[in-house]
Design a protein around this motif. Sequence first.
Motif, mmCIF file in Angstrom:
data_model
loop_
_atom_site.group_PDB
_atom_site.id
_atom_site.type_symbol
_atom_site.label_atom_id
_atom_site.label_comp_id
_atom_site.label_asym_id
_atom_site.label_seq_id
_atom_site.Cartn_x
_atom_site.Cartn_y
_atom_site.Cartn_z
ATOM 1 N N UNK A 196 0.740 -1.228 -0.184
ATOM 2 C CA UNK A 196 0.218 -0.140 -0.110
ATOM 3 C C UNK A 196 0.958 1.198 -0.126
ATOM 4 N N UNK A 197 1.723 1.274 0.661
ATOM 5 C CA UNK A 197 2.762 2.554 0.935
ATOM 6 C C UNK A 197 3.586 2.651 -0.449
ATOM 7 N N UNK A 198 3.762 1.577 -1.102
ATOM 8 C CA UNK A 198 4.505 1.931 -2.583
ATOM 9 C C UNK A 198 3.618 2.289 -3.408
ATOM 10 N N UNK A 199 2.338 2.412 -3.222
ATOM 11 C CA UNK A 199 1.354 2.908 -4.249
ATOM 12 C C UNK A 199 0.352 1.783 -4.976
#
Lengths: 205, 425
Positions: free
Chosen positions: A20-23
Amino acid sequence: MSTLADVVADPLFPEVDVRLREGSHLSREDHHRFEFLSQSFDVLLTFYERYGYDLHRAEAGFFYLRPLSGTRRRTMTVGEMLVGQTLALLFLDPRIFATDRRVTRTTLQETLEQLVGIDELRARLLKRNLRNQRGIAKAVREEIDRALRSLDRLGFLRLEGENSIELRSSLLRFTEVVRSSAEVGIALSKLVQSGELAADVEEEP
Amino acid sequence: MLDPELHIAALKASRARLDVDTADLCCLVLLRTIEQEASDIDEDEVVERLALIHERFGESEAHRLRAANGLQRFLDQRLLTRVDAAGLSRKGIYALSPLGRAIVEFFVSDDRLTGESLVVLTGALRARLIVAREAAKAATTPEDWAVGVVTPLRVVASDLLDGIGRRARGLDSDQARQRSEVAQMLQDDWFSALDRAETMLTASTRTLAELSRLLLDEQAALEGVLDEIEARARVAAAVEAEAAARAVSARVTALAEWGRKRHETWSQYLQLMLGTLRTIIRLDPDRAMSLRLRDGIRAGTLPGFLTLPIPARTAVLRDQRVAPDRPEATRPRASEREPLRVPPVLEKPLEYHVDLAVSAGANTLSAVLGAVLPGVAPADHYRAVGRIARHLACNHRIGRERDAAWTQVDFGLSITEWHLQGGRG
């Protein structure tokens, strides 16, 4: 899952969190990860807010992190947007169900050329001017491939071998600006306000 | 056991052949139907009906003639037999031979795997295996094992498993066809297609669930019998029987696994497809959104760029380590450095000893070093090599191999070899 401790202790949490944090966008096609997010959505919503992100559950049933106002962010490139929008169009075509939601790379390129035209496709995708036709065709193919690899990393599709592309429901994010019949400018300003879209390309600082 | 040489020789001698094209197959199916209706085949009626078949295939020969010839060809190929004894004096009464019936059954039998057909087939398989197990219990000679166990396992069980496998593949084709039908339904009538698609696909999932359960149930029973046959064969050292039982067991396991995977895959497909369909129909019931998207891409008027987070770099905490003490990387000043001391052995300058070594016959760098360096203190070897090499280079022609490897010499040094090729004059 009732508490943050339970969610963080789940074996799926580290991978889901990093993606999620990587998009990345997680949709039904991600099976267990999607189930995990569905069950722990309320807990994670508060968790990610503290980092300046909105864990968004789209109407079409996929999850992604949307940077809130003031949080550093980047945007997709022109090539990624054009390829993503075209794949979203293919996804909405009923014939996709006959091929188990798969298209070939060849079909994608042909659709782009039919929709936009070869010259216009070159103008939109290539920043630089190339003289010879073979060089242009090669550069256009490379831009499309670059966009496909990026969209694969972001969870919009899955590349299978040389030519096959599995389309995912998260591609429907590319239809946000045409979702309603309202004028596009009005739709855009609402989406910019919510952080869904940026008016221009923003590169990673 | 089949003796291939014997049978091949017999077939060759008899000039046996089978030549059945599509029209002929249709004729055979028709003959079978007539036989089932009327228990035998009257020649006149047959020729009339066969002519209609050939007419449909648009053959150039007169249809009745072709039909009459067809009847004779079937007789010649033993697909048809004459069952009356009237000879040529009057028209005959015919019946399909076992070969003719087998061909018809093969082409028209139901290729789909249903719960009913699976129960029938696995029931037949279990019955065969039980017979083989009883034969294994009673077997005392290798012939008993060969006839009573090996042949049924290799031939009969294999045939039944082939039959199940063929029907299973038919089910796979059915599902591929269903996917195309769903796509066509959606194209024809987007809105009402969902319910029909759901009904059709849910029925398939139920069938697969039932098949998977039946296969798992049957697998346990079949493997129980096969394990017993294998154990008895092992005790009796009947190697072929043991191998045959193991082979059938492996196929049964593969079949059960097929059932389980198909059910799992189809269930996932169903959930995914119905979920996606419902979403798309909800978002775009009248396809207007798709049209706006298409027009926007074409005109280049779709504004905005999707936002994404910037992934933070994750700090990886390492275990704390105390760095070892390292001496300062300095060297004494030139004035502080001790001069190169030539030990008493080398009373004359280094260069004198180099020339002496060369005149004594040393014609390589390693040979010169070997002659001179013993007289130099070890701490000064490295610097001495430099002086020696410079002196040689100034006073001799040097030959070196291209890409020469490093050569280890005494004194803990490695050099690339030089060959002295005479003085510089």
